[in-house]
Design a protein around this motif. Structure first.
Motif, PDB file in Angstrom:
ATOM      1  N   ASP A   1      95.696 -15.769  38.573  1.00  0.00           N
ATOM      2  CA  ASP A   1      95.108 -15.674  39.910  1.00  0.00           C
ATOM      3  C   ASP A   1      96.143 -15.293  40.970  1.00  0.00           C
ATOM      4  O   ASP A   1      95.804 -15.155  42.144  1.00  0.00           O
ATOM      5  CB  ASP A   1      94.447 -17.007  40.300  1.00  0.00           C
ATOM      6  CG  ASP A   1      93.237 -17.313  39.443  1.00  0.00           C
ATOM      7  OD1 ASP A   1      92.508 -16.365  39.100  1.00  0.00           O
ATOM      8  OD2 ASP A   1      93.034 -18.500  39.108  1.00  0.00           O
ATOM      9  N   GLN A   2      97.385 -15.223  40.543  1.00  0.00           N
ATOM     10  CA  GLN A   2      98.494 -14.833  41.417  1.00  0.00           C
ATOM     11  C   GLN A   2      98.738 -15.826  42.560  1.00  0.00           C
ATOM     12  O   GLN A   2      99.315 -15.473  43.582  1.00  0.00           O
ATOM     13  CB  GLN A   2      98.269 -13.421  41.992  1.00  0.00           C
ATOM     14  CG  GLN A   2      98.138 -12.344  40.924  1.00  0.00           C
ATOM     15  CD  GLN A   2      97.689 -11.014  41.485  1.00  0.00           C
ATOM     16  OE1 GLN A   2      96.496 -10.787  41.713  1.00  0.00           O
ATOM     17  NE2 GLN A   2      98.626 -10.134  41.739  1.00  0.00           N
ATOM     18  N   ASP A   3      98.310 -17.078  42.365  1.00  0.00           N
ATOM     19  CA  ASP A   3      98.458 -18.065  43.429  1.00  0.00           C
ATOM     20  C   ASP A   3      99.233 -19.308  42.993  1.00  0.00           C
ATOM     21  O   ASP A   3      99.132 -20.376  43.595  1.00  0.00           O
ATOM     22  CB  ASP A   3      97.092 -18.474  43.979  1.00  0.00           C
ATOM     23  CG  ASP A   3      96.176 -19.083  42.927  1.00  0.00           C
ATOM     24  OD1 ASP A   3      96.601 -19.210  41.749  1.00  0.00           O
ATOM     25  OD2 ASP A   3      95.029 -19.426  43.268  1.00  0.00           O
ATOM     26  N   ALA A   4     100.017 -19.185  41.925  1.00  0.00           N
ATOM     27  CA  ALA A   4     100.878 -20.278  41.465  1.00  0.00           C
ATOM     28  C   ALA A   4     102.047 -19.673  40.697  1.00  0.00           C
ATOM     29  O   ALA A   4     101.900 -18.643  40.023  1.00  0.00           O
ATOM     30  CB  ALA A   4     100.114 -21.257  40.588  1.00  0.00           C
ATOM     31  N   LEU A   5     103.204 -20.317  40.804  1.00  0.00           N
ATOM     32  CA  LEU A   5     104.418 -19.831  40.155  1.00  0.00           C
ATOM     33  C   LEU A   5     104.895 -20.806  39.088  1.00  0.00           C
ATOM     34  O   LEU A   5     104.752 -22.022  39.236  1.00  0.00           O
ATOM     35  CB  LEU A   5     105.538 -19.650  41.186  1.00  0.00           C
ATOM     36  CG  LEU A   5     105.299 -18.663  42.324  1.00  0.00           C
ATOM     37  CD1 LEU A   5     106.445 -18.753  43.331  1.00  0.00           C
ATOM     38  CD2 LEU A   5     105.167 -17.246  41.796  1.00  0.00           C
ATOM     39  N   LEU A   6     105.463 -20.263  38.022  1.00  0.00           N
ATOM     40  CA  LEU A   6     106.162 -21.053  37.015  1.00  0.00           C
ATOM     41  C   LEU A   6     107.620 -20.603  37.042  1.00  0.00           C
ATOM     42  O   LEU A   6     107.919 -19.443  36.776  1.00  0.00           O
ATOM     43  CB  LEU A   6     105.573 -20.842  35.625  1.00  0.00           C
ATOM     44  CG  LEU A   6     106.318 -21.533  34.472  1.00  0.00           C
ATOM     45  CD1 LEU A   6     106.291 -23.049  34.633  1.00  0.00           C
ATOM     46  CD2 LEU A   6     105.728 -21.144  33.121  1.00  0.00           C
ATOM     47  N   VAL A   7     108.505 -21.536  37.390  1.00  0.00           N
ATOM     48  CA  VAL A   7     109.927 -21.221  37.534  1.00  0.00           C
ATOM     49  C   VAL A   7     110.694 -21.965  36.445  1.00  0.00           C
ATOM     50  O   VAL A   7     110.753 -23.195  36.458  1.00  0.00           O
ATOM     51  CB  VAL A   7     110.446 -21.630  38.923  1.00  0.00           C
ATOM     52  CG1 VAL A   7     111.886 -21.149  39.106  1.00  0.00           C
ATOM     53  CG2 VAL A   7     109.548 -21.083  40.021  1.00  0.00           C
ATOM     54  N   GLN A   8     111.265 -21.229  35.501  1.00  0.00           N
ATOM     55  CA  GLN A   8     112.059 -21.844  34.446  1.00  0.00           C
ATOM     56  C   GLN A   8     113.517 -21.851  34.872  1.00  0.00           C
ATOM     57  O   GLN A   8     114.059 -20.817  35.291  1.00  0.00           O
ATOM     58  CB  GLN A   8     111.883 -21.100  33.129  1.00  0.00           C
ATOM     59  CG  GLN A   8     110.494 -21.270  32.527  1.00  0.00           C
ATOM     60  CD  GLN A   8     110.429 -20.778  31.100  1.00  0.00           C
ATOM     61  OE1 GLN A   8     110.972 -19.735  30.772  1.00  0.00           O
ATOM     62  NE2 GLN A   8     109.748 -21.518  30.243  1.00  0.00           N
ATOM     63  N   VAL A   9     114.159 -23.025  34.764  1.00  0.00           N
ATOM     64  CA  VAL A   9     115.511 -23.191  35.298  1.00  0.00           C
ATOM     65  C   VAL A   9     116.424 -23.898  34.303  1.00  0.00           C
ATOM     66  O   VAL A   9     115.963 -24.545  33.359  1.00  0.00           O
ATOM     67  CB  VAL A   9     115.481 -24.008  36.608  1.00  0.00           C
ATOM     68  CG1 VAL A   9     114.582 -23.347  37.640  1.00  0.00           C
ATOM     69  CG2 VAL A   9     115.044 -25.455  36.349  1.00  0.00           C
ATOM     70  N   ILE A  10     117.710 -23.771  34.564  1.00  0.00           N
ATOM     71  CA  ILE A  10     118.713 -24.613  33.916  1.00  0.00           C
ATOM     72  C   ILE A  10     119.234 -25.545  35.004  1.00  0.00           C
ATOM     73  O   ILE A  10     119.957 -25.109  35.909  1.00  0.00           O
ATOM     74  CB  ILE A  10     119.852 -23.781  33.307  1.00  0.00           C
ATOM     75  CG1 ILE A  10     119.312 -22.906  32.170  1.00  0.00           C
ATOM     76  CG2 ILE A  10     120.966 -24.690  32.791  1.00  0.00           C
ATOM     77  CD1 ILE A  10     120.331 -21.992  31.550  1.00  0.00           C
ATOM     78  N   PRO A  11     118.847 -26.815  34.980  1.00  0.00           N
ATOM     79  CA  PRO A  11     119.226 -27.745  36.055  1.00  0.00           C
ATOM     80  C   PRO A  11     120.661 -28.232  35.907  1.00  0.00           C
ATOM     81  O   PRO A  11     121.127 -28.489  34.798  1.00  0.00           O
ATOM     82  CB  PRO A  11     118.223 -28.890  35.894  1.00  0.00           C
ATOM     83  CG  PRO A  11     117.856 -28.866  34.440  1.00  0.00           C
ATOM     84  CD  PRO A  11     117.948 -27.432  33.992  1.00  0.00           C
ATOM     85  N   ALA A  12     121.345 -28.354  37.037  1.00  0.00           N
ATOM     86  CA  ALA A  12     122.719 -28.871  37.034  1.00  0.00           C
ATOM     87  C   ALA A  12     122.750 -30.387  37.169  1.00  0.00           C
ATOM     88  O   ALA A  12     123.820 -30.984  37.187  1.00  0.00           O
ATOM     89  CB  ALA A  12     123.513 -28.222  38.160  1.00  0.00           C
ATOM     90  N   GLY A  13     121.588 -30.998  37.267  1.00  0.00           N
ATOM     91  CA  GLY A  13     121.496 -32.447  37.400  1.00  0.00           C
ATOM     92  C   GLY A  13     120.048 -32.859  37.508  1.00  0.00           C
ATOM     93  O   GLY A  13     119.150 -32.037  37.287  1.00  0.00           O
ATOM     94  N   PRO A  14     119.783 -34.125  37.832  1.00  0.00           N
ATOM     95  CA  PRO A  14     118.400 -34.597  37.955  1.00  0.00           C
ATOM     96  C   PRO A  14     117.603 -33.789  38.966  1.00  0.00           C
ATOM     97  O   PRO A  14     118.139 -33.346  39.985  1.00  0.00           O
ATOM     98  CB  PRO A  14     118.579 -36.049  38.417  1.00  0.00           C
ATOM     99  CG  PRO A  14     119.937 -36.439  37.955  1.00  0.00           C
ATOM    100  CD  PRO A  14     120.765 -35.201  38.056  1.00  0.00           C
TER     101      PRO A  14
END
Length: 208
Positions: A76-89
């Motif tokens: 629907d182009q109205d939500a994002l999925l962001v995959q990350v490598i976190p540096a902490g909590p």
């Protein structure tokens, strides 16, 4: 591509942030067009605070930044999925993920019949230990000692598997293989190499 995103009437779009390695959902935040552009440009997460009505850079004060691996939007182009490598909590209370309270119990995985659910759970716990580093946890000890210690344990456990197999002792072999799998998962987390990548290699080999 940013022009394809459908922001709501307040100019915001929800962004689901997921650990690219463990696949654990870390948090749900909101982006406006400016924070989305900054996220794309810097390859780190920027959000829009609805309470403070301003942009904020994740980890700006805590140092717990989130390096962006990929960003996708839904059908629907109205939500994002962001995959990350976190540096902490990810959570402001110091937790690996903001999603800690359960509405359904941990036995849900058993009810759906997923025989590999424990692997997913181990991935989550190992990633959580790396970010939160609870005192006294063995996984914390491994990450604090570093790569050489983790590699040493992988080698030791592989040797124990060989010995157990030579002894033809199923009980011993079960324990040693479990130890080896655990330490391999710790190694993959340290290397920031998703287990999915390993599975895709197996799949490609199988096709051949």
């Amino acid at each position: 591509m940013i022009g394809d995103i459908k922001f709501d009437e307040k100019g915001l779009v929800p962004a689901i942030v997921q650990d690219a390695v463990s696949k654990e959902v870390l948090t749900l935040a909101y982006m406006n067009e400016e924070s989305l552009k900054k996220s794309v440009e810097t390859r780190e997460t920027w959000f829009y605070s609805r309470s403070r009505e301003q942009l904020w850079h994740k980890g700006e004060t805590s140092g717990h930044t989130q390096q962006i691996v990929s960003m996708r939007y839904d059908c629907d182009q109205d939500a994002l999925l962001v995959q990350v490598i976190p540096a902490g909590p990810a959570c402001h209370i110091g937790a690996y993920s903001c999603f800690r309270e359960a509405l359904l119990g941990d036995d849900l995985r058993e009810s759906v019949g997923n025989r590999y659910a424990i692997i997913n759970e181990l991935e989550r716990v190992i990633a959580e230990r790396e970010k939160e580093k609870p005192e006294g946890a063995y996984t914390t000890y491994l990450f604090e000692k570093g790569l050489d210690k983790i590699l040493k344990k992988v080698g030791e456990e592989a040797g124990e598997v060989i010995i157990a197999a030579k002894n033809r002792d199923h009980e011993e072999l079960s324990w040693e293989v479990a130890d080896l799998l655990y330490h391999v998962l710790v190694l993959l987390q340290e290397q920031k190499l998703p287990l999915d990548r390993i599975l895709s290699v197996l799949e490609e080999r199988h096709k051949k």
